[in-house]
Write a protein that holds these residues in place. Structure first.
Motif, PDB file in Angstrom:
ATOM      1  N   GLU A 198     -18.492  -8.996 -15.049  1.00  0.00           N
ATOM      2  CA  GLU A 198     -18.194  -8.105 -13.927  1.00  0.00           C
ATOM      3  C   GLU A 198     -19.408  -7.913 -13.026  1.00  0.00           C
ATOM      4  O   GLU A 198     -19.289  -7.940 -11.801  1.00  0.00           O
ATOM      5  CB  GLU A 198     -17.707  -6.738 -14.424  1.00  0.00           C
ATOM      6  N   GLU A 199     -20.577  -7.736 -13.615  1.00  0.00           N
ATOM      7  CA  GLU A 199     -21.801  -7.586 -12.824  1.00  0.00           C
ATOM      8  C   GLU A 199     -22.022  -8.818 -11.947  1.00  0.00           C
ATOM      9  O   GLU A 199     -22.348  -8.705 -10.759  1.00  0.00           O
ATOM     10  CB  GLU A 199     -23.000  -7.365 -13.743  1.00  0.00           C
ATOM     11  N   GLU A 232     -25.792  -8.661 -17.204  1.00  0.00           N
ATOM     12  CA  GLU A 232     -25.287  -8.120 -18.464  1.00  0.00           C
ATOM     13  C   GLU A 232     -23.793  -8.316 -18.686  1.00  0.00           C
ATOM     14  O   GLU A 232     -23.303  -8.022 -19.768  1.00  0.00           O
ATOM     15  CB  GLU A 232     -25.626  -6.625 -18.550  1.00  0.00           C
ATOM     16  N   SER A 233     -23.071  -8.758 -17.657  1.00  0.00           N
ATOM     17  CA  SER A 233     -21.630  -8.899 -17.818  1.00  0.00           C
ATOM     18  C   SER A 233     -21.060  -9.839 -16.760  1.00  0.00           C
ATOM     19  O   SER A 233     -21.685 -10.086 -15.726  1.00  0.00           O
ATOM     20  CB  SER A 233     -20.940  -7.535 -17.713  1.00  0.00           C
ATOM     21  N   ALA A 258     -16.835  -9.095 -25.409  1.00  0.00           N
ATOM     22  CA  ALA A 258     -15.939  -7.934 -25.280  1.00  0.00           C
ATOM     23  C   ALA A 258     -15.110  -8.013 -24.006  1.00  0.00           C
ATOM     24  O   ALA A 258     -13.925  -7.648 -24.005  1.00  0.00           O
ATOM     25  CB  ALA A 258     -16.753  -6.640 -25.305  1.00  0.00           C
ATOM     26  N   GLU A 259     -15.708  -8.491 -22.904  1.00  0.00           N
ATOM     27  CA  GLU A 259     -14.946  -8.632 -21.662  1.00  0.00           C
ATOM     28  C   GLU A 259     -13.804  -9.628 -21.838  1.00  0.00           C
ATOM     29  O   GLU A 259     -12.691  -9.401 -21.366  1.00  0.00           O
ATOM     30  CB  GLU A 259     -15.852  -9.067 -20.513  1.00  0.00           C
ATOM     31  N   GLY A 292     -22.702  -9.971 -27.098  1.00  0.00           N
ATOM     32  CA  GLY A 292     -21.478  -9.250 -27.403  1.00  0.00           C
ATOM     33  C   GLY A 292     -20.755  -8.658 -26.221  1.00  0.00           C
ATOM     34  O   GLY A 292     -19.530  -8.606 -26.195  1.00  0.00           O
ATOM     35  N   HIS A 293     -21.486  -8.192 -25.187  1.00  0.00           N
ATOM     36  CA  HIS A 293     -20.809  -7.580 -24.044  1.00  0.00           C
ATOM     37  C   HIS A 293     -19.979  -8.610 -23.274  1.00  0.00           C
ATOM     38  O   HIS A 293     -18.942  -8.273 -22.734  1.00  0.00           O
ATOM     39  CB  HIS A 293     -21.792  -6.841 -23.132  1.00  0.00           C
ATOM     40  N   PHE A 294     -20.406  -9.864 -23.238  1.00  0.00           N
ATOM     41  CA  PHE A 294     -19.606 -10.904 -22.593  1.00  0.00           C
ATOM     42  C   PHE A 294     -18.346 -11.174 -23.423  1.00  0.00           C
ATOM     43  O   PHE A 294     -17.252 -11.305 -22.879  1.00  0.00           O
ATOM     44  CB  PHE A 294     -20.415 -12.197 -22.434  1.00  0.00           C
TER      45      PHE A 294
END
Length: 178
Positions: A83-84, A80-81, A9-10, A5-7
Motif C-alpha cells: 500500500e505504501e 514497508e508495504s 499479511a497484505e 511479514g507485513h507484505f
C-alpha cells in the motif's frame, strides 16, 4: 526465506483465490521478491484511482506500455508495504496524494507479462488498491499532473474508457460500475 511479514499479511487479506495462492507462493519463495533487483519476475503495487463521486477513474498513458492504465510500479527498498508503494506511485505519476482506500485492501491481484520495452522485467505481479481521490473533476485533467513515465494523464468516465486501455483493466473497472 520469505518477504517480511507485513507484505505477507497484505496478501493474506485478499479473498481466497487461486491468484492469492500464487502470490503467496512467490512471497514465500524469496525475501526480495518485492524488489526489481530480485529478477525478471517480481511484485509491483498500483492504485486504481476513482474520483469522489465514483463516476471517473484517473489513468495515464504509459510510455513503455503504450496504453492507458492505472498508476503503479516497483516497490522501493525501505517501503514497508504494498500500500505504501502504491500510494507513492500514484502521487508520483498523477500528483494525487489525498487518497482513501476503498473496500477490502488489496482490491485485486494481477500477474501480467510485459512487452520488450521493459529491459529488466518480464512479469509484474501487481498488488492493486482501489483509492478514492478527494476531488470530482471539472475537466479531464483537473487536479492531475503529468510525469516523465506518461504521454498523458486524465480522468475518464467509467462508462467511456479510452479504446487503448489495457485489456486486463476493463473487467476490474466494470466491477466498479455494477
Amino acid at each position: 526465506m520469505s518477504l517480511p511479514g507485513h507484505f505477507i499479511a497484505e496478501l493474506e487479506a485478499c479473498a481466497p483465490s487461486r491468484e492469492r495462492q500464487r502470490f503467496l507462493a512467490l512471497a514465500t519463495s524469496s525475501e526480495r521478491a518485492h524488489l526489481k533487483s530480485s529478477g525478471p519476475v517480481h511484485f509491483t503495487a498500483s492504485g486504481i484511482v476513482i474520483d469522489a463521486s465514483g463516476q471517473f477513474v484517473a489513468l495515464h498513458h504509459h510510455r513503455k506500455v503504450g496504453a492507458w492504465l492505472q498508476f503503479g510500479g516497483h516497490i522501493e527498498a525501505g517501503e514497508e508495504s504494498f500500500e505504501e508503494a502504491a500510494r507513492r506511485e500514484v502521487a508520483e505519476e498523477s500528483g494525487l496524494a489525498e487518497l482513501a482506500i476503498v473496500g477490502a485492501a488489496p482490491f485485486t491481484l494481477h500477474a501480467h507479462n510485459l512487452n520488450k520495452n521493459f529491459a529488466v522485467c518480464s512479469e509484474h505481479w501487481d498488488v492493486q488498491y482501489l483509492m478514492r481521490a478527494a476531488v470530482t473533476p471539472a475537466s479531464p485533467t483537473d487536479a492531475l499532473t503529468l510525469s516523465e513515465e506518461s504521454h498523458d494523464v486524465r480522468w475518464w468516465r467509467l462508462e467511456a474508457l479510452p479504446a487503448s486501455v489495457v485489456p486486463d483493466l476493463k473487467p476490474t473497472l466494470a466491477k466498479l460500475r455494477s
